[in-house]
Design an enzyme around this catalytic site. Structure first.
Site, short mmCIF file in Angstrom:
data_model
loop_
_atom_site.label_atom_id
_atom_site.label_comp_id
_atom_site.label_asym_id
_atom_site.label_seq_id
_atom_site.Cartn_x
_atom_site.Cartn_y
_atom_site.Cartn_z
N GLY A 20 43.20 40.75 56.66
CA GLY A 20 42.32 40.61 57.82
C GLY A 20 40.89 40.93 57.44
N ARG A 21 39.96 40.34 58.19
CA ARG A 21 38.54 40.56 57.89
C ARG A 21 37.75 40.45 59.18
NH1 ARG A 21 34.84 39.92 53.50
NH2 ARG A 21 36.62 39.71 52.08
N GLY A 22 36.80 41.37 59.35
CA GLY A 22 35.90 41.33 60.49
C GLY A 22 34.47 41.51 60.01
N GLY A 23 33.55 41.68 60.96
CA GLY A 23 32.15 41.78 60.60
C GLY A 23 31.81 43.03 59.81
N MET A 24 32.54 44.12 60.02
CA MET A 24 32.20 45.38 59.39
C MET A 24 33.35 45.99 58.59
SD MET A 24 29.07 45.63 60.35
CE MET A 24 28.55 47.30 60.00
N VAL A 27 40.69 44.42 55.88
CA VAL A 27 41.99 45.09 55.91
C VAL A 27 42.87 44.51 54.81
CG1 VAL A 27 44.02 45.68 57.31
CG2 VAL A 27 41.78 45.43 58.41
N LYS A 65 42.29 49.77 55.91
CA LYS A 65 41.05 49.21 56.45
C LYS A 65 39.88 49.83 55.72
CE LYS A 65 38.60 48.49 60.84
NZ LYS A 65 38.69 48.68 62.31
N ASP A 104 37.94 46.57 72.49
CA ASP A 104 38.09 45.25 71.88
C ASP A 104 39.55 44.79 71.97
OD1 ASP A 104 37.31 42.93 70.60
OD2 ASP A 104 37.32 43.79 68.59
#
Length: 317
Positions: A29-33, A36, A51, A145
């Site tokens: 997984g990947r987000g803006g900040m 994972v 994470k 969120d």
């Protein structure tokens, strides 16, 4: 720095590096900040979800202090529908959180595969999420969120419990980001399709912010899409703040009529007009699943002058 270190901005391949006592195996997984990884805890020989936060976060002293505090609070919550936090720390200039690895799919993947769910199934999943959210609210943690991508769906125990739902990404960094300058005026932490009006306007938030987010997720489970669908981000933000959500029955006429009022209250613009807790919301939703469809109205008796038409050959009506 290990090969394929997250600070290089690249995804780590299998066996792509090590952070503290964790061997990185695969990016999941990947987000803006954050990124994972599925990782191996080398000390306890178990698989975890690791994470790893963006390196600039570790350089902010205020964020690091908030991160340490919120990690301890989250780790102290022992709840069957919250992904347990095993450890949070810092290594090689990177902040990390080690959590239970949950095999399976997230709710986003489930909905993409199945399409809209029945009211009973949506209520069953939402009830598990509501229990997790209310438990966190009791510890003064607000998720901020709630979205299908943060809901993990594992195999359940039997036919009456076909799935076991976990809520993840639980507020460990969201409040900290809002307090440390990483979010500026006019920005908020959250995902646009599920963000509460008070988050958009920068007002203080509490657990009722998560009632709204959960309401958006339930709406999507029942109709196949979030309550507001707009062509650009500004129009979407405006809709959350000012437009009434279309009744779910406008997308699925076969839904029980009471579902419309239950969702309308969950998605109220003002927090005080929403359900007081997530469990109160899902209890009302579950009640709609047990109600039979309304009976067709009875036909009134014919007027006296029309009785001969309604009598059969024998003269009886």
């Amino acid at each position: 720095m290990a090969p394929d270190d997250p600070r290089a901005g690249r995804a780590s391949g299998p066996a792509g590096g090590r952070i503290a006592g964790y061997q990185l195996e695969e990016e999941i997984g990947r987000g803006g900040m954050a990124v994972v990884y599925r990782a191996r805890d080398l000390r306890l020989d178990r698989t975890v979800a690791l994470k790893v936060l963006a390196p600039e976060l570790a350089r902010n002293d205020t964020f690091r202090q908030r991160f340490a505090h919120e990690s301890k609070v989250a780790a102290a919550i022992d709840h069957p529908h919250i992904v347990p936090v095993f450890e949070a720390g810092e290594a090689d200039g990177l902040l990390y959180i080690a959590m239970r690895y949950v095999p399976g799919q997230d709710l986003r993947a489930l909905l993409d595969r199945t399409g809209p769910l029945s009211v009973a199934t949506a209520a069953r999943i939402a009830g598990q999420l509501a229990s997790a959210l209310d438990a966190a609210h009791a510890h003064d943690l607000v998720h901020r969120d709630v979205k299908p991508g943060n809901v993990l769906v594992a195999e359940g125990t039997d036919g009456e419990h076909p799935e076991h739902v976990y809520l993840t990404d639980f507020g460990l960094t969201k409040k900290s980001l809002s307090l440390t300058g990483f979010t500026t005026v006019g920005q908020f932490v959250g995902t646009l399709d599920y963000v509460a009006p008070e988050q958009i306007s920068g007002k203080p938030v509490d657990g009722r912010c998560d009632v709204y987010g959960l309401g958006c997720v339930v709406y999507e489970m029942l109709t196949g899409g979030p309550p507001f669908r707009r062509d650009d981000d500004l129009a979407l933000l405006w809709a959350h703040q000012y437009d009434p959500p279309p009744p779910p029955s406008s997308h699925r006429p076969e839904l029980p009529p009471a579902v419309d009022s239950v969702l309308a209250k969950a998605l109220a613009k003002a927090p005080e007009d929403r359900w007081g807790t997530c469990l109160a919301f899902t209890a009302a939703l579950r009640a709609t699943a047990g109600r039979p469809p309304p009976a067709a109205p009875a036909c009134p008796p014919p007027p006296d002058w029309a009785l001969p038409v309604f009598r059969g050959p024998s003269g009886h009506a």
